[in-house]
Design a protein around this motif. Structure first.
Motif, PDB file in Angstrom:
ATOM      1  N   UNK A 180       0.820  -1.218   0.000  1.00 20.05           N
ATOM      2  CA  UNK A 180       0.000   0.000   0.000  1.00 20.05           C
ATOM      3  C   UNK A 180       0.850   1.264   0.000  1.00 20.05           C
ATOM      4  N   UNK A 181       1.930   1.238  -0.780  1.00 19.95           N
ATOM      5  CA  UNK A 181       2.752   2.426  -0.941  1.00 19.95           C
ATOM      6  C   UNK A 181       3.661   2.744   0.218  1.00 19.95           C
ATOM      7  N   UNK A 182       3.793   1.811   1.165  1.00 24.79           N
ATOM      8  CA  UNK A 182       4.644   2.050   2.326  1.00 24.79           C
ATOM      9  C   UNK A 182       5.664   0.924   2.484  1.00 24.79           C
ATOM     10  N   UNK A 183       6.810   1.281   3.067  1.00 19.96           N
ATOM     11  CA  UNK A 183       7.830   0.282   3.383  1.00 19.96           C
ATOM     12  C   UNK A 183       7.409  -0.449   4.651  1.00 19.96           C
ATOM     13  N   UNK A 184       7.244  -1.786   4.557  1.00 19.75           N
ATOM     14  CA  UNK A 184       6.684  -2.522   5.695  1.00 19.75           C
ATOM     15  C   UNK A 184       7.652  -3.531   6.314  1.00 19.75           C
ATOM     16  N   UNK A 185       8.733  -3.870   5.608  1.00 19.58           N
ATOM     17  CA  UNK A 185       9.661  -4.853   6.160  1.00 19.58           C
ATOM     18  C   UNK A 185      10.923  -4.867   5.317  1.00 19.58           C
ATOM     19  N   UNK A 186      11.974  -5.472   5.845  1.00 24.43           N
ATOM     20  CA  UNK A 186      13.171  -5.709   5.050  1.00 24.43           C
ATOM     21  C   UNK A 186      13.941  -6.882   5.625  1.00 24.43           C
ATOM     22  N   UNK A 187      14.720  -7.516   4.781  1.00 21.34           N
ATOM     23  CA  UNK A 187      15.585  -8.620   5.177  1.00 21.34           C
ATOM     24  C   UNK A 187      16.991  -8.340   4.666  1.00 21.34           C
ATOM     25  N   UNK A 188      17.987  -8.722   5.449  1.00 19.26           N
ATOM     26  CA  UNK A 188      19.384  -8.617   5.050  1.00 19.26           C
ATOM     27  C   UNK A 188      19.938 -10.035   4.900  1.00 19.26           C
ATOM     28  N   UNK A 189      20.721 -10.268   3.839  1.00 25.35           N
ATOM     29  CA  UNK A 189      21.240 -11.602   3.525  1.00 25.35           C
ATOM     30  C   UNK A 189      20.109 -12.634   3.566  1.00 25.35           C
TER      31      UNK A 189
END
Length: 264
Positions: free
Chosen positions: A240-249
């Motif tokens: 919905x146009x928003x940053x909601x999560x991220x993963x590294x490696x």
């Protein structure tokens, strides 16, 4: 890098350690980036005040459900679309301050692009397609680098062929060579493996991974494919146009798990 779910290191008194010196330099940044299509009741918010940075010499994948804003984010970051408000920066250059000619020059001189549909000129040979941006800019191609890239990508015997004489995978390798040959600051890929079979997709992703690891390139792709995203150093997830999560490696299983949650 810390492992998934681990806590940052702390000083002896228990306060978090200052890790700012280890933060990678940003090749591109979105600052309060907002994009709206249409007006009034029919308006659609594609990007809802996003703040995100893409580290230099890293491979980042952008994922999210259909309509999440992932392609819009990439297009705004790459100067292919303009934001309604906020800033998109390449290095220290704020794209919103550029005139049309300056934007064209930035895309030509500092960015590389790989698209799902290859975007090759059908009347030109593979070699001519690879050098086209440099030719248009009036820049001399580094012949040694051209030969290294085309050999590495398995195109040395295909350089006189036109796109219609090449397979889909070969056409996308030509597009990769075109993006790499000018040594741009960032390579943007919009679903670069979307039209490829699994073997050809793996070839293209290996090419991008090598560009980061060996040539110290910066790569940012939009993809819906967890396998493609697993080649990245970092995956950011939009909804919905928003940053909601991220993963590294990330592993493929981790990516699938996050996407399952995001799509609910």
């Amino acid at each position: 890098m810390t492992e998934h779910g681990s806590t940052p290191p702390a000083e002896p008194d228990g306060t978090p350690a200052d890790t700012t010196t280890a933060t990678p330099e940003a090749a591109a940044r979105a600052i309060d980036l907002y994009k709206q299509y249409g007006e009034g009741e029919t308006s659609v918010t594609a990007l809802d005040h996003i703040n995100v940075s893409f580290a230099r010499n890293q491979f980042t994948a952008i994922m999210g459900p259909s309509g999440s804003g992932k392609s819009t984010l990439m297009h705004c970051m790459a100067g292919l679309d303009s934001a309604t408000s906020g800033s998109a920066l390449i290095g220290d250059t704020d794209l919103s301050t550029l005139r049309d000619k300056e934007m064209t020059a930035l895309r030509r001189d500092r960015l590389g692009f790989i698209f799902q549909s290859f975007n090759l000129v059908p009347t030109l040979t593979a070699a001519e397609n690879i050098t086209l941006p440099s030719d248009i800019a009036g820049r001399k191609v580094d012949q040694e680098w051209f030969e290294e890239i085309t050999t590495r990508l398995g195109l040395a015997e295909r350089l006189t062929h036109r796109p219609a004489e090449l397979s889909g995978g070969q056409q996308q390798r030509v597009a990769c060579a075109r993006a790499l040959v000018s040594r741009p600051e960032i390579i943007f890929g919009d679903e670069p493996t979307g039209n490829l079979d699994s073997n050809s997709a793996a070839e293209v992703l290996s090419i991008l991974r090598t560009a980061v690891d060996k040539d110290h390139q910066t790569v940012v792709i939009v993809t819906h494919d967890a396998r493609a995203a697993s080649y990245a150093d970092r995956v950011v997830f939009l909804a919905d146009g928003q940053l909601v999560n991220e993963l590294v490696d990330p592993t493929m299983d981790e990516i699938v798990a996050v996407m399952t949650g995001v799509e609910r």
